[in-house]
Each structure stands twice: as structure tokens, then as C-alpha cells.
Design a protein around this motif. Sequence first.
Motif, PDB file in Angstrom:
ATOM      1  N   UNK A 164      42.049  36.805  35.696  1.00 42.01           N
ATOM      2  CA  UNK A 164      41.010  37.643  34.760  1.00 42.01           C
ATOM      3  C   UNK A 164      41.430  37.659  33.249  1.00 42.01           C
ATOM      4  N   UNK A 165      40.524  38.036  32.685  1.00 41.12           N
ATOM      5  CA  UNK A 165      40.568  38.047  31.247  1.00 41.12           C
ATOM      6  C   UNK A 165      40.304  39.488  30.857  1.00 41.12           C
ATOM      7  N   UNK A 166      41.166  40.202  30.001  1.00 38.74           N
ATOM      8  CA  UNK A 166      40.768  41.790  29.430  1.00 38.74           C
ATOM      9  C   UNK A 166      39.726  41.774  28.351  1.00 38.74           C
ATOM     10  N   UNK A 167      38.907  42.593  28.577  1.00 39.68           N
ATOM     11  CA  UNK A 167      37.813  42.995  27.357  1.00 39.68           C
ATOM     12  C   UNK A 167      38.511  43.711  26.313  1.00 39.68           C
ATOM     13  N   UNK A 168      38.877  43.131  25.149  1.00 38.71           N
ATOM     14  CA  UNK A 168      39.808  43.706  24.357  1.00 38.71           C
ATOM     15  C   UNK A 168      39.160  45.181  23.830  1.00 38.71           C
ATOM     16  N   UNK A 169      37.918  45.184  23.751  1.00 38.76           N
ATOM     17  CA  UNK A 169      37.287  46.509  22.990  1.00 38.76           C
ATOM     18  C   UNK A 169      36.923  47.397  23.927  1.00 38.76           C
ATOM     19  N   UNK A 170      37.125  47.246  25.273  1.00 37.97           N
ATOM     20  CA  UNK A 170      36.635  48.152  26.345  1.00 37.97           C
ATOM     21  C   UNK A 170      37.753  48.117  27.621  1.00 37.97           C
ATOM     22  N   UNK A 171      38.532  49.020  27.830  1.00 35.71           N
ATOM     23  CA  UNK A 171      39.533  49.174  28.933  1.00 35.71           C
ATOM     24  C   UNK A 171      38.815  49.237  30.151  1.00 35.71           C
ATOM     25  N   UNK A 172      37.536  49.445  30.253  1.00 38.58           N
ATOM     26  CA  UNK A 172      37.086  49.709  31.654  1.00 38.58           C
ATOM     27  C   UNK A 172      36.412  48.488  32.209  1.00 38.58           C
ATOM     28  N   UNK A 173      36.592  47.236  31.317  1.00 32.32           N
ATOM     29  CA  UNK A 173      35.947  46.045  31.736  1.00 32.32           C
ATOM     30  C   UNK A 173      36.931  44.819  31.678  1.00 32.32           C
ATOM     31  N   UNK A 174      36.796  44.086  32.743  1.00 34.99           N
ATOM     32  CA  UNK A 174      37.566  42.646  32.755  1.00 34.99           C
ATOM     33  C   UNK A 174      36.696  41.451  32.784  1.00 34.99           C
ATOM     34  N   UNK A 175      36.589  40.364  32.719  1.00 35.53           N
ATOM     35  CA  UNK A 175      35.907  39.267  32.951  1.00 35.53           C
ATOM     36  C   UNK A 175      36.725  38.108  33.889  1.00 35.53           C
ATOM     37  N   UNK A 176      36.068  37.789  34.964  1.00 30.03           N
ATOM     38  CA  UNK A 176      36.400  37.130  35.763  1.00 30.03           C
ATOM     39  C   UNK A 176      35.442  35.865  36.358  1.00 30.03           C
ATOM     40  N   UNK A 177      35.541  34.911  37.075  1.00 35.22           N
ATOM     41  CA  UNK A 177      34.883  34.051  37.893  1.00 35.22           C
ATOM     42  C   UNK A 177      34.499  34.247  39.271  1.00 35.22           C
ATOM     43  N   UNK A 178      33.410  34.407  39.416  1.00 37.27           N
ATOM     44  CA  UNK A 178      32.852  34.458  41.019  1.00 37.27           C
ATOM     45  C   UNK A 178      31.924  33.521  40.912  1.00 37.27           C
ATOM     46  N   UNK A 179      32.046  32.753  42.031  1.00 36.24           N
ATOM     47  CA  UNK A 179      31.181  31.589  42.375  1.00 36.24           C
ATOM     48  C   UNK A 179      30.884  30.626  41.082  1.00 36.24           C
ATOM     49  N   UNK A 180      32.004  30.357  40.458  1.00 31.90           N
ATOM     50  CA  UNK A 180      31.958  29.365  39.298  1.00 31.90           C
ATOM     51  C   UNK A 180      31.109  30.244  38.043  1.00 31.90           C
ATOM     52  N   UNK A 181      30.632  31.454  38.068  1.00 29.13           N
ATOM     53  CA  UNK A 181      30.153  31.845  36.914  1.00 29.13           C
ATOM     54  C   UNK A 181      30.869  33.303  36.480  1.00 29.13           C
ATOM     55  N   UNK A 182      31.230  33.139  35.020  1.00 27.40           N
ATOM     56  CA  UNK A 182      31.999  34.085  34.655  1.00 27.40           C
ATOM     57  C   UNK A 182      31.090  35.408  34.309  1.00 27.40           C
ATOM     58  N   UNK A 183      31.481  36.600  34.823  1.00 25.52           N
ATOM     59  CA  UNK A 183      30.880  37.694  34.758  1.00 25.52           C
ATOM     60  C   UNK A 183      31.935  38.837  34.546  1.00 25.52           C
ATOM     61  N   UNK A 184      31.176  40.024  33.786  1.00 30.42           N
ATOM     62  CA  UNK A 184      32.061  40.970  33.728  1.00 30.42           C
ATOM     63  C   UNK A 184      32.027  42.182  34.568  1.00 30.42           C
ATOM     64  N   UNK A 185      33.317  42.439  34.884  1.00 31.79           N
ATOM     65  CA  UNK A 185      33.584  43.426  36.080  1.00 31.79           C
ATOM     66  C   UNK A 185      33.986  44.862  35.619  1.00 31.79           C
ATOM     67  N   UNK A 186      33.564  46.039  36.255  1.00 31.13           N
ATOM     68  CA  UNK A 186      34.048  47.072  35.928  1.00 31.13           C
ATOM     69  C   UNK A 186      35.523  47.231  36.629  1.00 31.13           C
ATOM     70  N   UNK A 187      36.591  47.842  35.788  1.00 35.41           N
ATOM     71  CA  UNK A 187      37.715  47.826  36.298  1.00 35.41           C
ATOM     72  C   UNK A 187      37.902  49.095  37.694  1.00 35.41           C
ATOM     73  N   UNK A 188      36.847  49.864  37.609  1.00 43.17           N
ATOM     74  CA  UNK A 188      37.043  50.786  38.991  1.00 43.17           C
ATOM     75  C   UNK A 188      36.491  50.406  40.202  1.00 43.17           C
ATOM     76  N   UNK A 189      35.953  48.931  40.000  1.00 39.88           N
ATOM     77  CA  UNK A 189      35.643  48.125  41.253  1.00 39.88           C
ATOM     78  C   UNK A 189      36.693  47.098  41.633  1.00 39.88           C
ATOM     79  N   UNK A 190      37.565  47.275  41.247  1.00 42.90           N
ATOM     80  CA  UNK A 190      38.585  46.182  41.607  1.00 42.90           C
ATOM     81  C   UNK A 190      40.347  47.037  41.967  1.00 42.90           C
ATOM     82  N   UNK A 191      41.033  45.996  42.625  1.00 41.99           N
ATOM     83  CA  UNK A 191      42.463  46.509  42.663  1.00 41.99           C
ATOM     84  C   UNK A 191      43.270  45.469  42.666  1.00 41.99           C
ATOM     85  N   UNK A 192      44.427  45.508  41.760  1.00 42.51           N
ATOM     86  CA  UNK A 192      45.290  44.473  41.693  1.00 42.51           C
ATOM     87  C   UNK A 192      45.952  44.013  42.841  1.00 42.51           C
ATOM     88  N   UNK A 193      46.029  42.711  42.946  1.00 45.32           N
ATOM     89  CA  UNK A 193      46.745  42.142  44.200  1.00 45.32           C
ATOM     90  C   UNK A 193      48.181  42.151  43.979  1.00 45.32           C
TER      91      UNK A 193
END
Length: 193
Positions: A164-193
Amino acid sequence: MTTEQQLQQRSGNQCELSGETGNLTSYEVPPAINRGADGFILISEKCLNQIEKKEEPDAAFWENILPTSMWSEVSAVKVVSWRMLNRFRNESWAADALDMMYIEDDQLEWAKATGDHTGDASVQFHKDSNGNILQQGDTVTLIKDLDVKGSTINAKVGTAVRNIRLVHDNTEQIEGKIDGQLIVILTKYVKKQ
């Protein structure tokens, strides 16, 4: 003699702030202006992480350290002590220590050079749904089905998002690839492995 050896000799192989003896590293006190060993301090991992705002600030930890380290004869130690005291200046112990601290004009100029003293100890981190701190390159798992706006992708619960990549100006968002597409994901919908 290397800088590291000079620091070990100067400090007696102890953290120059906390006095800890394990897992020490040399830290160049910014801004780096070719001061040689005088521009470095030998510090513990916990001190380094707190100074560089990589973990939550721990006022109780610093309350036991800074009122002693601020009297160091090593300029770099005084500079870091002054900066850290300013981060906790809303705490009575830090305000009292700052009132008592004596710092030379050139040391004060060095301490103020980064502007770090203007903020407080609060640090905003990217955190997952469980409150774990996320770092660049982590792998996270989705905890909710997500529809990706502007796409036909539907990311299912349990989908792993790697590197994942951190969105520097928003601590509630990260970027990551799903099915080869880069998307923005809200951190409240993920858990760290």
C-alpha cells in the motif's frame, strides 16, 4: 576514528537522552550542516521513533528523560531536548523545564532551524480499523465489500491489498491495487496483516 566510534566513546555506549544501552543508532540532528560528530547523538530506537514522529508520543517516557538531558554539555543533545520539551510544552513538567533550561544563542538558532518546535506532540498516523499504525508497503485485508467508484470492480471482504501507499495529506486514505487497478481505500475498511 569514525563518527559512530566517537559517539560511543562520548556517550559511554548509552543513549545520550535516555541512558538505555541496547539497540543504539547515530542520529544526525537536522539540519545537517557538516558538524562532524558534534552534529550527531547516539540514541535508542524508541527515542528515534518518537523524535521522527513514527510512533505515538509518550509524555511519561519523556518526562523522566528530558529534565536531565537538557543539562547535557553536548550541543546536539541540548538541541534535541529543547525541541522535545517544546512538543510537550502544554504539560506542566515540560513548561517548568523550559523555564529553567539554559541554551546558548547558537544552540537555540540550531534548535529553531527546523521549525519542529512550533507544533505540539500530536502526530497523525494512518491507522487501520483496529487502530494499528499503517506504513508504506504494508499488506492490508479488506473488512467490508467495497464497490470501486467509476469501475465495475467489486472488492470482496478478505481481499489482500499488498504494498500500500499512504495518502500524505489524508490519514484516512491509502492507495492500493485491486485487480490491477490502483484505487483509494478508506483506512476504516482495512486491517493490517
